[in-house]
Design a protein around this motif. Structure first.
Motif, PDB file in Angstrom:
ATOM      1  N   ASN A 137       5.445   5.924  13.476  1.00 33.49           N
ATOM      2  CA  ASN A 137       4.580   5.680  14.629  1.00 33.49           C
ATOM      3  C   ASN A 137       3.124   5.535  14.190  1.00 33.49           C
ATOM      4  OD1 ASN A 137       3.992   5.657  17.610  1.00 33.49           O
ATOM      5  ND2 ASN A 137       2.856   7.502  17.032  1.00 33.49           N
ATOM      6  N   HIS A 138       2.698   6.372  13.265  1.00 31.29           N
ATOM      7  CA  HIS A 138       1.306   6.316  12.809  1.00 31.29           C
ATOM      8  C   HIS A 138       1.029   5.013  12.054  1.00 31.29           C
ATOM      9  CE1 HIS A 138      -2.617   7.722  11.547  1.00 31.29           C
ATOM     10  NE2 HIS A 138      -2.309   7.441  10.287  1.00 31.29           N
ATOM     11  N   LEU A 139       1.892   4.689  11.105  1.00 38.02           N
ATOM     12  CA  LEU A 139       1.646   3.505  10.279  1.00 38.02           C
ATOM     13  C   LEU A 139       1.818   2.214  11.064  1.00 38.02           C
ATOM     14  CD1 LEU A 139       3.409   4.491   6.919  1.00 38.02           C
ATOM     15  CD2 LEU A 139       1.031   4.808   7.584  1.00 38.02           C
ATOM     16  N   LYS A 140       2.804   2.185  11.932  1.00 38.64           N
ATOM     17  CA  LYS A 140       3.109   0.960  12.683  1.00 38.64           C
ATOM     18  C   LYS A 140       2.164   0.781  13.871  1.00 38.64           C
ATOM     19  CE  LYS A 140       6.082  -2.396  14.006  1.00 38.64           C
ATOM     20  NZ  LYS A 140       6.484  -3.560  13.188  1.00 38.64           N
ATOM     21  N   ASN A 141       2.076   1.796  14.681  1.00 38.03           N
ATOM     22  CA  ASN A 141       1.392   1.642  15.963  1.00 38.03           C
ATOM     23  C   ASN A 141      -0.087   2.021  15.942  1.00 38.03           C
ATOM     24  OD1 ASN A 141       3.865   0.847  17.157  1.00 38.03           O
ATOM     25  ND2 ASN A 141       4.461   2.999  17.372  1.00 38.03           N
ATOM     26  N   GLU A 142      -0.479   2.852  14.990  1.00 43.59           N
ATOM     27  CA  GLU A 142      -1.877   3.268  14.935  1.00 43.59           C
ATOM     28  C   GLU A 142      -2.667   2.547  13.838  1.00 43.59           C
ATOM     29  OE1 GLU A 142      -2.026   7.525  14.776  1.00 43.59           O
ATOM     30  OE2 GLU A 142      -0.706   7.775  16.509  1.00 43.59           O
ATOM     31  N   LEU A 143      -2.020   2.320  12.685  1.00 43.97           N
ATOM     32  CA  LEU A 143      -2.721   1.639  11.596  1.00 43.97           C
ATOM     33  C   LEU A 143      -2.422   0.141  11.539  1.00 43.97           C
ATOM     34  CD1 LEU A 143      -2.577   4.195   8.650  1.00 43.97           C
ATOM     35  CD2 LEU A 143      -4.305   3.922  10.421  1.00 43.97           C
ATOM     36  N   GLY A 144      -1.307  -0.292  12.081  1.00 43.37           N
ATOM     37  CA  GLY A 144      -1.054  -1.719  12.193  1.00 43.37           C
ATOM     38  C   GLY A 144      -0.215  -2.347  11.096  1.00 43.37           C
ATOM     39  N   PHE A 145       0.506  -1.563  10.299  1.00 39.83           N
ATOM     40  CA  PHE A 145       1.414  -2.143   9.308  1.00 39.83           C
ATOM     41  C   PHE A 145       2.577  -2.840  10.012  1.00 39.83           C
ATOM     42  CE2 PHE A 145      -0.570   1.023   6.499  1.00 39.83           C
ATOM     43  CZ  PHE A 145      -0.769   0.253   5.356  1.00 39.83           C
ATOM     44  N   LYS A 146       2.958  -4.007   9.508  1.00 41.77           N
ATOM     45  CA  LYS A 146       4.068  -4.754  10.100  1.00 41.77           C
ATOM     46  C   LYS A 146       5.386  -4.493   9.388  1.00 41.77           C
ATOM     47  CE  LYS A 146       1.135  -8.501  11.792  1.00 41.77           C
ATOM     48  NZ  LYS A 146       0.820  -9.957  11.711  1.00 41.77           N
TER      49      LYS A 146
ATOM     50  N   ILE B 225       0.837  -1.198   0.000  1.00 44.29           N
ATOM     51  CA  ILE B 225       0.000   0.000   0.000  1.00 44.29           C
ATOM     52  C   ILE B 225       0.875   1.253   0.000  1.00 44.29           C
ATOM     53  CG2 ILE B 225      -1.789   1.299   1.219  1.00 44.29           C
ATOM     54  CD1 ILE B 225      -2.743  -1.373   0.105  1.00 44.29           C
ATOM     55  N   SER B 226       0.613   2.137  -0.963  1.00 41.59           N
ATOM     56  CA  SER B 226       1.284   3.435  -0.974  1.00 41.59           C
ATOM     57  C   SER B 226       0.538   4.377  -0.041  1.00 41.59           C
ATOM     58  CB  SER B 226       1.302   4.019  -2.394  1.00 41.59           C
ATOM     59  OG  SER B 226       2.117   3.260  -3.254  1.00 41.59           O
ATOM     60  N   ILE B 227       1.221   4.800   0.997  1.00 38.42           N
ATOM     61  CA  ILE B 227       0.611   5.697   1.978  1.00 38.42           C
ATOM     62  C   ILE B 227       1.733   6.502   2.616  1.00 38.42           C
ATOM     63  CG2 ILE B 227       0.644   3.861   3.741  1.00 38.42           C
ATOM     64  CD1 ILE B 227      -1.890   5.155   4.943  1.00 38.42           C
ATOM     65  N   ASP B 228       1.527   7.792   2.768  1.00 37.20           N
ATOM     66  CA  ASP B 228       2.620   8.670   3.181  1.00 37.20           C
ATOM     67  C   ASP B 228       2.518   9.178   4.604  1.00 37.20           C
ATOM     68  OD1 ASP B 228       3.704   8.268   0.717  1.00 37.20           O
ATOM     69  OD2 ASP B 228       3.217  10.229  -0.100  1.00 37.20           O
ATOM     70  N   GLY B 229       1.708   8.497   5.440  1.00 34.50           N
ATOM     71  CA  GLY B 229       1.700   8.873   6.845  1.00 34.50           C
ATOM     72  C   GLY B 229       0.349   9.343   7.328  1.00 34.50           C
ATOM     73  N   PRO B 230       0.327  10.121   8.415  1.00 41.93           N
ATOM     74  CA  PRO B 230      -0.929  10.651   8.954  1.00 41.93           C
ATOM     75  C   PRO B 230      -1.633  11.532   7.923  1.00 41.93           C
ATOM     76  CG  PRO B 230       0.894  10.988  10.486  1.00 41.93           C
ATOM     77  CD  PRO B 230       1.495  10.528   9.200  1.00 41.93           C
ATOM     78  N   LYS B 231      -2.894  11.799   8.154  1.00 45.69           N
ATOM     79  CA  LYS B 231      -3.730  12.529   7.196  1.00 45.69           C
ATOM     80  C   LYS B 231      -3.097  13.844   6.744  1.00 45.69           C
ATOM     81  CE  LYS B 231      -8.547  14.013   6.550  1.00 45.69           C
ATOM     82  NZ  LYS B 231      -8.248  15.272   5.853  1.00 45.69           N
ATOM     83  N   ALA B 232      -2.573  14.597   7.681  1.00 45.59           N
ATOM     84  CA  ALA B 232      -2.027  15.911   7.337  1.00 45.59           C
ATOM     85  C   ALA B 232      -0.852  15.819   6.373  1.00 45.59           C
ATOM     86  CB  ALA B 232      -1.607  16.646   8.608  1.00 45.59           C
ATOM     87  N   LEU B 233      -0.050  14.767   6.501  1.00 45.09           N
ATOM     88  CA  LEU B 233       1.087  14.587   5.602  1.00 45.09           C
ATOM     89  C   LEU B 233       0.669  13.898   4.311  1.00 45.09           C
ATOM     90  CD1 LEU B 233       3.870  13.503   8.134  1.00 45.09           C
ATOM     91  CD2 LEU B 233       3.515  15.753   7.109  1.00 45.09           C
ATOM     92  N   HIS B 234      -0.086  12.816   4.433  1.00 47.86           N
ATOM     93  CA  HIS B 234      -0.513  12.050   3.271  1.00 47.86           C
ATOM     94  C   HIS B 234      -1.281  12.912   2.273  1.00 47.86           C
ATOM     95  CE1 HIS B 234      -2.015   8.349   1.201  1.00 47.86           C
ATOM     96  NE2 HIS B 234      -3.079   9.109   0.994  1.00 47.86           N
ATOM     97  N   ASP B 235      -2.198  13.718   2.779  1.00 50.61           N
ATOM     98  CA  ASP B 235      -3.077  14.495   1.900  1.00 50.61           C
ATOM     99  C   ASP B 235      -2.412  15.716   1.278  1.00 50.61           C
ATOM    100  OD1 ASP B 235      -5.123  12.732   2.221  1.00 50.61           O
ATOM    101  OD2 ASP B 235      -6.288  13.954   3.617  1.00 50.61           O
TER     102      ASP B 235
END
Length: 464
Positions: free
Chosen positions: A260-269, A201-211
């Motif tokens: 921290n957001h992707l690993k601990n909040e969204l659950g990516f391993k 999945i291409s994702i660049d972090g929390p909403k403020a950064l990703h968007d």
């Protein structure tokens, strides 16, 4: 013993010290050796032009066998005559439902104007792929775009055909796809899982950064759409790793916050970061200050990786994990990646490109599905790159782990993939040193980690 008869080849090693123990990173083999007290003393004598004794003779012979002393071994010229590609990239569409501001794809279009690969083209590409690599046991197909899921009917046709094609020959076929995540549904996710499609999945972090950069065509951010589908994806793929791929651009460089957001909040391993330093649009390239910040935070995550590895755990920081793997296996690269050798990329029109990054660019293609692979032209390109005698690279301790850097980055930076890039060599050398020390710490404290988590067993140690 006259030291003048035993010239020291400093370009073939780098000294390291971990917990008061002395080591060298042996450049020609990408391996690490611990120095005994006597070996350290002899090496110090050579470094300081001090007289050697007869008692030093045996250690000197060992140094000569490692090409640390004597005449520099000449690398045998590489001849590329076969193209045993294990991976086929099918650019199934040029269309995308996003309008990411930093996208490098030169053939990218909107969904309305997308160019789509035909099923006949895909079948012919698979047949050509197998024809060029008939002696392997494991093959893989990667679906790329645009957004590949925008051409899902073709993907399903390809999977059905490839399963039958390779299955009838008792060969293994696997699939992979990088997606922006916005078009995923439960049915699609379950289909991908059932058919062994590895998803990134291409994702660049929390909403403020990703968007900031990953937006729909109307300019609206895509974060909520991705996250809405993510929980379903991770629940279905619970026994498989779904990596997150993060593109770091100017203003989106907070590695620790993103982690921290992707690993601990969204659950990516597993999370991998791709810093943009040589993009065609300078506006998105990381500033020098941001590059330094990224590297500092990489080292913080690297320390976390070490702590986990010693405890027998994998923290999922793929940037360090790949290089740890290379060092453990003694990987020696004459080319930066498998593009053109281990990998073939086919555009939706049927052009064979060096890799998917070049699809739609002005750089030459190497044949087509219809006419076949242009082996003569591709051999010439790869041999020129592998046999290049660049003085800066030949004296670099990272030369066999880097091999001059990404073809496409060099193409963007220097207008040619044949000209090696030097835009962040000092940072790369420092990173290689950090990872080598990390490898030593893990090896000394938990050697079982490598058998458990390093999975590229059986891969050739030398990539041309």
């Amino acid at each position: 013993m006259d030291i003048k008869n035993y010239p020291l080849l400093r370009v073939n090693y780098n000294r390291l010290e971990v917990n008061n123990n002395k080591y060298i990173f042996h450049v020609p083999s990408s391996s690490v050796f611990e120095l005994s007290k006597s070996s350290d003393e002899v090496l110090s004598k050579l470094e300081n032009n001090e007289e050697l004794t007869l008692e030093d003779k045996e250690i000197l012979k060992e140094f000569m066998s490692l090409n640390l002393v004597g005449n520099q071994f000449r690398e045998k010229p590489v001849k590329v005559e076969k193209f045993p590609a294990k991976a086929l990239v099918l650019n199934v569409t040029s269309g995308c439902n996003l309008s990411c501001t930093y996208c490098y794809k030169e053939d990218l279009t909107s969904l309305k104007n997308s160019g789509n690969m035909s099923f006949e083209m895909a079948k012919d590409a698979i047949n050509l792929f197998f024809k060029e690599s008939p002696d392997l046991k494991n093959y893989s197909i990667t679906f790329f775009g645009g957004e590949p899921l925008s051409n899902l009917p073709l993907i399903k046709q390809i999977i059905e055909y490839a399963n039958e094609f390779f299955g009838s020959k008792s060969l293994n076929i696997g699939y992979a796809m990088t997606t922006n995540g916005t078009l995923l549904t439960k049915d699609i996710i379950e289909y991908m899982y059932k058919n062994r499609v590895d998803l990134t999945i291409s994702i660049d972090g929390p909403k403020a950064l990703h968007d900031k950069t990953r937006v729909f065509e109307n300019g609206k951010g895509t974060y909520q759409s991705v996250v809405k589908n993510l929980s379903t994806l991770l629940s279905v793929y619970k026994d498989r790793i779904v990596p997150a791929r993060v593109t770091l651009t100017r203003g989106v460089a907070d590695v620790l916050e993103i982690w921290n957001h992707l690993k601990n909040e969204l659950g990516f391993k597993e999370i991998g970061f791709a810093p943009v330093t040589s993009g065609e649009n300078e506006f998105f390239n990381l500033t020098s200050q941001e590059q330094a910040k990224v590297f500092d935070e990489f080292k913080i995550l690297g320390e976390h990786y070490i702590e986990n590895a010693i405890k027998g755990k994998l923290n999922g920081f793929s940037n360090i994990h790949r290089t740890i793997m290379d060092i453990h296996e003694g990987r020696k690269k004459r080319l930066p990646c498998g593009a053109g050798v281990g990998l073939l990329s086919v555009s939706y029109k049927g052009d064979i490109d060096l890799c998917h990054r070049f699809t739609g660019s002005d750089f030459q293609s190497f044949g087509s599905v219809e006419e076949g692979l242009d082996k003569k032209s591709l051999s010439k390109f790869l041999e020129n790159r592998a046999n290049e005698k660049d003085s800066d690279c030949q004296s670099c301790r990272a030369r066999y782990l880097c091999a001059g850097g990404c073809y496409h980055e060099n193409y963007i930076k220097n207008k040619s993939p044949e000209i090696k890039g030097h835009q962040y060599c000092d940072t790369l050398r420092e990173w290689i040193d950090f990872v080598t020390v990390a490898y030593i710490k893990i090896r000394e404290n938990n050697p079982d980690f490598f058998d458990k988590f390093l999975t590229n067993k059986g891969v050739e140690n030398e990539t041309f």
